[in-house]
Enzyme design. Structure first.
Site, PDB file in Angstrom:
ATOM      1  N   GLU A 154       0.861  -1.174   0.000  1.00  0.00           N
ATOM      2  CA  GLU A 154       0.000   0.000   0.000  1.00  0.00           C
ATOM      3  C   GLU A 154       0.904   1.232   0.000  1.00  0.00           C
ATOM      4  O   GLU A 154       1.943   1.254   0.644  1.00  0.00           O
ATOM      5  CB  GLU A 154      -0.908  -0.008   1.231  1.00  0.00           C
ATOM      6  CG  GLU A 154      -1.991  -1.053   1.101  1.00  0.00           C
ATOM      7  CD  GLU A 154      -2.821  -1.238   2.360  1.00  0.00           C
ATOM      8  OE1 GLU A 154      -2.832  -0.358   3.223  1.00  0.00           O
ATOM      9  OE2 GLU A 154      -3.455  -2.310   2.465  1.00  0.00           O
ATOM     10  N   ALA A 254      14.496   0.801  12.204  1.00  0.00           N
ATOM     11  CA  ALA A 254      13.891   0.501  13.502  1.00  0.00           C
ATOM     12  C   ALA A 254      12.676   1.396  13.717  1.00  0.00           C
ATOM     13  O   ALA A 254      12.606   2.506  13.205  1.00  0.00           O
ATOM     14  CB  ALA A 254      14.915   0.720  14.608  1.00  0.00           C
ATOM     15  N   GLY A 255      11.706   0.892  14.449  1.00  0.00           N
ATOM     16  CA  GLY A 255      10.506   1.676  14.676  1.00  0.00           C
ATOM     17  C   GLY A 255       9.620   1.051  15.740  1.00  0.00           C
ATOM     18  O   GLY A 255      10.101   0.256  16.566  1.00  0.00           O
ATOM     19  N   GLY A 259       2.991  -3.379  11.473  1.00  0.00           N
ATOM     20  CA  GLY A 259       1.535  -3.436  11.560  1.00  0.00           C
ATOM     21  C   GLY A 259       0.970  -3.555  10.160  1.00  0.00           C
ATOM     22  O   GLY A 259       1.655  -4.034   9.259  1.00  0.00           O
ATOM     23  N   CYS A 262      -1.356  -6.838   6.454  1.00  0.00           N
ATOM     24  CA  CYS A 262      -0.759  -8.104   6.000  1.00  0.00           C
ATOM     25  C   CYS A 262       0.188  -8.750   7.002  1.00  0.00           C
ATOM     26  O   CYS A 262      -0.041  -9.891   7.404  1.00  0.00           O
ATOM     27  CB  CYS A 262      -0.033  -7.887   4.678  1.00  0.00           C
ATOM     28  SG  CYS A 262      -1.164  -7.568   3.327  1.00  0.00           S
TER      29      CYS A 262
HETATM   30  N1  LIG Z   1      -3.711  -4.840   1.378  1.00  0.00           N
HETATM   31  C1  LIG Z   1      -2.528  -5.248   0.960  1.00  0.00           C
HETATM   32  O1  LIG Z   1      -1.529  -4.509   0.970  1.00  0.00           O
HETATM   33  C2  LIG Z   1      -2.341  -6.654   0.440  1.00  0.00           C
HETATM   34  C3  LIG Z   1      -1.165  -6.988  -0.255  1.00  0.00           C
HETATM   35  C4  LIG Z   1      -1.022  -8.281  -0.742  1.00  0.00           C
HETATM   36  C5  LIG Z   1      -2.012  -9.221  -0.505  1.00  0.00           C
HETATM   37  N2  LIG Z   1      -3.136  -8.882   0.195  1.00  0.00           N
HETATM   38  C6  LIG Z   1      -4.161  -9.892   0.382  1.00  0.00           C
HETATM   39  O2  LIG Z   1      -5.226  -9.635  -0.527  1.00  0.00           O
HETATM   40  C7  LIG Z   1      -6.498  -9.973   0.066  1.00  0.00           C
HETATM   41  C8  LIG Z   1      -7.410  -8.772   0.032  1.00  0.00           C
HETATM   42  O3  LIG Z   1      -6.854  -7.766   0.845  1.00  0.00           O
HETATM   43  P1  LIG Z   1      -7.406  -6.263   0.816  1.00  0.00           P
HETATM   44  O4  LIG Z   1      -6.501  -5.464   1.656  1.00  0.00           O
HETATM   45  O5  LIG Z   1      -7.644  -5.867  -0.601  1.00  0.00           O
HETATM   46  O6  LIG Z   1      -8.835  -6.477   1.542  1.00  0.00           O
HETATM   47  P2  LIG Z   1     -10.052  -5.450   1.616  1.00  0.00           P
HETATM   48  O7  LIG Z   1     -10.734  -5.765   2.894  1.00  0.00           O
HETATM   49  O8  LIG Z   1      -9.598  -4.078   1.326  1.00  0.00           O
HETATM   50  O9  LIG Z   1     -10.988  -5.895   0.398  1.00  0.00           O
HETATM   51  C9  LIG Z   1     -11.730  -7.071   0.359  1.00  0.00           C
HETATM   52  C10 LIG Z   1     -13.016  -6.786  -0.421  1.00  0.00           C
HETATM   53  O10 LIG Z   1     -13.697  -8.014  -0.684  1.00  0.00           O
HETATM   54  C11 LIG Z   1     -15.085  -7.752  -0.629  1.00  0.00           C
HETATM   55  N3  LIG Z   1     -15.811  -9.023  -0.510  1.00  0.00           N
HETATM   56  C12 LIG Z   1     -15.920  -9.859   0.558  1.00  0.00           C
HETATM   57  N4  LIG Z   1     -16.687 -10.925   0.247  1.00  0.00           N
HETATM   58  C13 LIG Z   1     -17.064 -10.786  -1.037  1.00  0.00           C
HETATM   59  C14 LIG Z   1     -17.845 -11.557  -1.948  1.00  0.00           C
HETATM   60  N5  LIG Z   1     -18.410 -12.724  -1.559  1.00  0.00           N
HETATM   61  N6  LIG Z   1     -18.038 -11.114  -3.194  1.00  0.00           N
HETATM   62  C15 LIG Z   1     -17.493  -9.944  -3.596  1.00  0.00           C
HETATM   63  N7  LIG Z   1     -16.750  -9.157  -2.794  1.00  0.00           N
HETATM   64  C16 LIG Z   1     -16.519  -9.571  -1.531  1.00  0.00           C
HETATM   65  C17 LIG Z   1     -15.229  -6.813   0.540  1.00  0.00           C
HETATM   66  O11 LIG Z   1     -16.463  -6.114   0.521  1.00  0.00           O
HETATM   67  C18 LIG Z   1     -14.013  -5.905   0.344  1.00  0.00           C
HETATM   68  O12 LIG Z   1     -14.337  -4.771  -0.454  1.00  0.00           O
HETATM   69  C19 LIG Z   1      -6.160 -10.482   1.465  1.00  0.00           C
HETATM   70  O13 LIG Z   1      -6.055 -11.886   1.426  1.00  0.00           O
HETATM   71  C20 LIG Z   1      -4.817  -9.865   1.760  1.00  0.00           C
HETATM   72  O14 LIG Z   1      -4.061 -10.625   2.668  1.00  0.00           O
HETATM   73  C21 LIG Z   1      -3.315  -7.615   0.653  1.00  0.00           C
END
Ligand SMILES: NC(=O)c1ccc[n+]([C@@H]2O[C@H](COP(=O)([O-])OP(=O)(O)OC[C@H]3O[C@@H](n4cnc5c(N)ncnc54)[C@H](O)[C@@H]3O)[C@@H](O)[C@H]2O)c1
Length: 441
Positions: A154, A254-255, A259, A262
């Protein structure tokens, strides 16, 4: 290729927009009607630099759409990316209910062969589970499940998606690999490395990578603690370590502990996966314990900086998001730090350039400010908790004048201890000393 991306959060929206930019026809699906409504009106529901432009460009050029109609999206697409959340359950395991729901919907609505791709971070064996759910409930059409974990960060998600260090593909047949390479064709031609392996290895690569990075951060945080005890400077130690090409300089800042959405959940899940297979992953367990302790140590550090008792004192907090350039508050280190200070009787005022709306869902008992100077006004200490750029060049005279006493606790080591000391501040940072020889700061 016709692609559906299910789940339009931080990962799904970037993936959808990125795949559209690669030339695919993409529909992003979410069950959250408000989110889809906003996106249809051109409003991006999260803060991610550059995402508004990428989305609007691809919408305008007709390659990107948004819908809540999951059934139609499944019917009409050849490839379906699952990008729903996989949060932690109380026992530390990954909650797969959203992934399972999507698998059942695919089984119900598919009318032709599908390539199903897990973009969400999922425990090892999830790909097989999805295959089983669709096999048992589906209508006989072929389904291939591919693991394609996402590594974007992010704050730099677009760049990370468009120019990743690698693309990992876990598949059990050649045709699926060929389809994935077609979807990612522009990356292939940029000579981005593709790691092609089986589904289990691909699923584990994501946990191993995040577990390792969390360990590296935790390691330097432990070194910082030792630095404070022996009068060393963690910045110099990190530079000296990081110049070793086997170590590398990244993730050695360091920090206040890691959090975000992920690392905490993925390290918990990594430890849980090992435990379920009868193995005690001791390093991961230690990382989790140490990372929890660090937050408490930061509370003590802030408290010590103003004489050991924060009861009735006002603490100004700069930055609430778990890192700069995002509005994401999930598992931000600021949450346990603020709660720890509040439990000791401190009053909190805070400012974050982007995360205050999300922070308000967590804290309704802190005073939200308009900028750093308002946050410092009449505070007994100012804490730099997230290193947003705008906190890197504060007008220190103004800060000093605003504070009730000139105490700055810099949990991100943004400022130079010597300069702060000569500016009249009582300055406390993480693992650093003013002149590298004395423990006094
Ligand atoms: N955020 C990151 O930086 C990051 C990086 C790499 C991997 N990931 C992984 O990617 C995945 C998603 O993370 P995120 O941060 O985008 O989550 P998020 O919570 O921002 O988004 C998830 C979305 O899925 C939707 N959703 C849930 N159930 C649904 C369904 N049945 N049909 C349609 N939509 C549905 C939710 O409403 C939500 O908008 C996680 O497994 C996370 O570990 C996240």
């Amino acid at each position: 290729m016709e692609i559906a991306v299910i789940g339009t959060g931080y990962v799904g929206l970037v993936t959808g927009a990125g795949l559209a930019d690669f030339g695919n026809d993409v529909v992003c699906v979410d069950i959250d009607e408000k989110k889809i409504d906003a996106l249809r009106k051109g409003v991006i529901p999260i803060y991610e630099p550059g995402l508004d432009h990428l989305v609007s460009k691809n919408v305008d050029e007709g390659r990107l759409r948004f819908t809540t109609d999951l059934a139609a999206a499944i019917r009409n697409s050849r490839a379906i990316f699952i990008a729903v959340g996989t949060p932690s359950k109380p026992d530390g395991s990954a909650d797969l209910r959203y992934v399972e729901e999507v698998a059942r919907s695919i089984a119900e609505h598919m009318e032709s062969p599908k390539l199903v791709i897990t973009k969400s971070t999922v425990p090892i064996g999830t790909g097989r589970m999805i295959e089983r759910i669709i096999g048992e409930r589906g209508n006989g059409h072929k389904v291939s499940v591919v693991s394609n974990p996402e590594f974007l960060r992010e704050g730099s998600a677009i760049e990370d998606f468009m120019r990743p260090d690698r693309v990992v593909i876990g598949a059990s047949d050649e045709q699926s690999v060929a389809l994935m390479k077609e979807i990612y064709a522009p990356l292939h031609s940029l000579e981005i490395p593709f790691v092609v392996t089986n589904v289990e290895s691909s699923e584990l690569i994501k946990y191993a990578a995040n577990g390792f990075l969390a360990t590296k951060i935790t390691f330097i945080n432990e070194i910082a603690q030792v630095c404070e005890l022996v009068g060393a400077d963690v910045h110099d130690v990190a530079v000296g370590m990081g110049l070793d090409s086997r170590i590398g300089s990244k993730f050695l800042q360091a920090g206040p502990g890691f959090g975000g959405s992920c690392f905490p959940k993925d390290t918990l899940s990594m430890a849980d996966i090992a435990r379920r297979h009868g193995y005690d992953f001791q390093i991961m367990e230690a990382v989790l314990r140490v990372n929890d302790d660090i937050k408490q140590r930061m509370v003590e550090k802030i408290s010590a900086a103003i004489g050991g008792n924060v009861a009735g004192k006002t603490i100004g907090i700069l930055g609430l998001a778990f890192k700069p350039e995002t509005d994401d508050m999930r598992d931000s280190p600021t949450i346990p730090i603020i709660k720890g200070l509040q439990q000791k009787g401190a009053k909190i005022r805070a400012y974050d350039p982007q995360a205050m709306e999300n922070a308000k869902l967590i804290f309704d008992d802190i005073e939200y400010c308009d900028d750093a100077y308002q946050t410092a006004q009449d505070a007994d200490a100012l804490v730099i908790a997230t290193e947003w750029n705008e906190f890197r060049a504060l007008n220190l005279n103004k800060i000093s004048a605003a504070l009730r006493q000139p105490v700055v606790v810099d949990l991100r080591n943004v400022y130079d201890p010597k300069r702060m000391k000569s500016g009249g501040f009582r300055y406390v940072s993480v693992g650093r000393v003013a002149d590298g020889r004395t423990k006094e700061q």
